[in-house]
Scaffold this motif. Structure first.
Motif, short mmCIF file in Angstrom:
data_model
loop_
_atom_site.label_atom_id
_atom_site.label_comp_id
_atom_site.label_asym_id
_atom_site.label_seq_id
_atom_site.Cartn_x
_atom_site.Cartn_y
_atom_site.Cartn_z
N ARG A 175 0.87 -1.20 0.11
CA ARG A 175 -0.14 0.18 -0.01
C ARG A 175 0.89 1.15 -0.03
O ARG A 175 0.41 2.43 -0.53
N LEU A 176 2.22 1.34 0.40
CA LEU A 176 2.89 2.50 0.79
C LEU A 176 4.35 2.46 0.08
O LEU A 176 4.72 1.31 -0.15
N ASN A 210 0.88 7.21 -0.36
CA ASN A 210 -0.25 6.22 -0.58
C ASN A 210 0.09 5.91 -2.05
O ASN A 210 -0.53 6.66 -3.15
N TYR A 227 -5.88 10.34 6.86
CA TYR A 227 -5.30 9.08 6.48
C TYR A 227 -4.84 8.29 8.01
O TYR A 227 -4.54 7.22 8.07
N TYR A 259 -1.78 2.90 8.39
CA TYR A 259 -0.78 3.41 7.38
C TYR A 259 0.38 3.94 8.30
O TYR A 259 1.59 3.35 7.78
N GLU A 300 2.08 0.63 9.29
CA GLU A 300 2.79 -0.03 8.17
C GLU A 300 4.03 0.87 8.01
O GLU A 300 5.10 0.13 7.65
N ALA A 301 4.14 2.17 7.87
CA ALA A 301 5.33 3.02 7.62
C ALA A 301 6.28 2.65 8.59
O ALA A 301 7.64 2.47 8.45
#
Length: 170
Positions: free
Chosen positions: A10-11, A73, A105, A110, A113-114
């Protein structure tokens, strides 16, 4: 500096150059090769100025440890957040992480995940023993949740702040 960055499904995380940070600081967004969420920009301008000052005085090969990495994104190609370290690992092998994400967001995983992506990147450096997150406001529920989801351990706390450590197992 490796402009390729790191990617997940996704990133994409891209380390920003001094030039790109200056464009953001000066609000010259049209000079950037990517879009950044408006909700993110004004809030981080002071931190960006500090990063620029530090980066001017260090070897370009170390910039990835000092700059912000733009969180992109991949679905809409927008920059939705910033994440990065406050410098190279210290004599104990520790570096401090900081991050911010657009309010549009939050609560989608996110930032978790980052942060996991950046931890994986940092773990590739044998001199790095761990990552700290210091002075995290207790009232910042989202940030505390992200750190817990990424397996950071609470090392100390005051009435106002929590301090965390993530140790690399080698």
């Amino acid at each position: 500096m490796n402009k390729l960055g790191v990617e997940s499904e996704r990133l994409k995380l891209i380390p920003l150059t001094i030039k790109e940070l200056v464009y953001i600081e000066k609000k010259e967004y049209s000079k950037l090769q990517f879009n950044i969420e408006d909700a993110l920009l004004d809030k981080t301008r002071i931190a960006i100025a500090k990063k620029i000052d530090k980066m001017k005085n260090i070897n370009v090969n170390l910039h990835e440890w000092y700059t912000y990495w733009l969180i992109i994104n991949k679905a809409n190609k927008n920059g939705i957040g910033f994440i990065g370290f406050k410098g190279i690992p210290d004599e104990k092998g520790l570096s401090e992480v900081g991050y911010s994400i657009s309010s549009n967001y939050r609560r989608f995983g996110y930032m978790t995940e980052a942060l996991n992506m950046l931890l994986d990147w940092a773990s590739g450096y044998s001199e790095t023993t761990g990552i700290t997150a210091c002075k995290v406001l207790k009232t910042n529920i989202g940030s505390n949740k992200v750190l817990n989801k990424c397996n950071f351990k609470l090392t100390s706390a005051t009435e106002e702040y929590n301090n965390y450590l993530y140790e690399f197992i080698r």
